[in-house]
Design a protein around this motif. Structure first.
Motif, short mmCIF file in Angstrom:
data_model
loop_
_atom_site.label_atom_id
_atom_site.label_comp_id
_atom_site.label_asym_id
_atom_site.label_seq_id
_atom_site.Cartn_x
_atom_site.Cartn_y
_atom_site.Cartn_z
N ALA A 45 0.28 10.51 -24.02
CA ALA A 45 0.21 9.28 -23.23
C ALA A 45 -0.82 9.41 -22.13
O ALA A 45 -1.56 8.45 -21.82
CB ALA A 45 1.58 8.97 -22.64
N ARG A 46 -0.90 10.59 -21.54
CA ARG A 46 -1.86 10.80 -20.44
C ARG A 46 -3.30 10.84 -20.96
O ARG A 46 -4.19 10.18 -20.42
CB ARG A 46 -1.52 12.10 -19.72
N SER A 47 -3.53 11.62 -22.03
CA SER A 47 -4.90 11.79 -22.51
C SER A 47 -5.44 10.53 -23.18
O SER A 47 -6.65 10.25 -23.13
CB SER A 47 -4.98 12.97 -23.49
N GLU A 48 -4.55 9.74 -23.80
CA GLU A 48 -4.98 8.53 -24.49
C GLU A 48 -4.90 7.29 -23.61
O GLU A 48 -5.24 6.19 -24.05
CB GLU A 48 -4.13 8.32 -25.76
N GLY A 49 -4.42 7.45 -22.38
CA GLY A 49 -4.40 6.32 -21.45
C GLY A 49 -3.37 5.27 -21.76
O GLY A 49 -3.61 4.06 -21.57
N TYR A 50 -2.19 5.67 -22.21
CA TYR A 50 -1.14 4.70 -22.53
C TYR A 50 -0.71 3.93 -21.28
O TYR A 50 -0.63 4.47 -20.18
CB TYR A 50 0.09 5.40 -23.09
#
Length: 223
Positions: A45-50
């Motif tokens: 979620a953090r790396s993909e910008g959720y």
């Protein structure tokens, strides 16, 4: 999940978005439209910008016919209770998108309530997240159609606990090399290995889109 021909789940930037394309995106949008909740690990979620989610506007009719009118929720799995910034911001300032849930441990719940409403914190386990308990709790809240979008570590844990009904895996027509993890990346080899039966195989623009049934014995992990 999506991977390259050589098994990488991310490109040089460390994100899956750099290896997907229009065909995978179309399938991805439909799967979201048919889900009650998207389950995702905090790292992904953090790396993909959720952020908070909404069903695609052009698929609202499909969603209402199959799932109903409830908004699409997102549930982040985090043992520590930490919530990625964009999800925390969305929970604090709802803008019409679906609700943000947190799946965490008992100790992690203390931190999680700093970011989301207490009634949207699912406590599942003391020191480690118990995913079976988490899925049952989400189901009790009406969130039965769970779309797990990874990452590889969460998917591995789901498979280890025999909680995956289907695996939708796209193969991008590219080779990237490098250290990227596989679609399933855990510390242990699955024993026994999970059998899979191919249900659908589509081809578009060089992309293979496969849907694998992992319930070859007809059972289901959550009632």
């Amino acid at each position: 999940m999506i991977s390259t021909v050589d098994g990488a789940v991310a490109g040089a930037d460390g994100r899956s978005g750099s290896i997907n394309g229009p065909a995978d995106w179309r399938a991805f949008r439909v799967m979201r439209a048919l889900a009650d909740v998207v389950l995702v690990g905090a790292g992904t979620a953090r790396s993909e910008g959720y952020t908070a989610l909404s069903a695609p506007t052009d698929l609202v009719g499909l969603r209402e016919r199959t799932v109903g009118s409830a908004p699409l929720a997102v549930a982040v799995v985090t043992g520590s209770g930490g919530v990625p910034e964009r999800l925390a911001d969305a929970a604090a300032r709802p803008d019409g998108a679906g609700p943000v849930w947190v799946v965490t441990t008992r100790s992690g719940a203390v931190r999680a309530v700093e970011h989301v409403r207490e009634d949207r914190v699912v406590v599942a386990g003391e020191d480690d997240v118990d995913l079976a308990t988490a899925l049952a709790a989400l189901a009790d809240h009406g969130l039965r159609r769970v779309l797990c979008e990874g990452g590889p570590g969460l998917l591995s844990s789901m498979l280890e606990e025999d909680l995956v009904d289907e695996l939708c895996l796209s193969t991008a027509p590219t080779v990237v090399g490098g250290p990227s993890p596989r679609a399933v990346s855990g510390s242990e080899v699955l024993s026994p290995a999970r059998e899979a039966r191919l249900e659908h195989l589509l081809h578009a623009d060089g992309v293979l889109l496969a849907r694998w049934n992992l319930r070859t014995d007809g059972t289901s992990p959550v009632g």
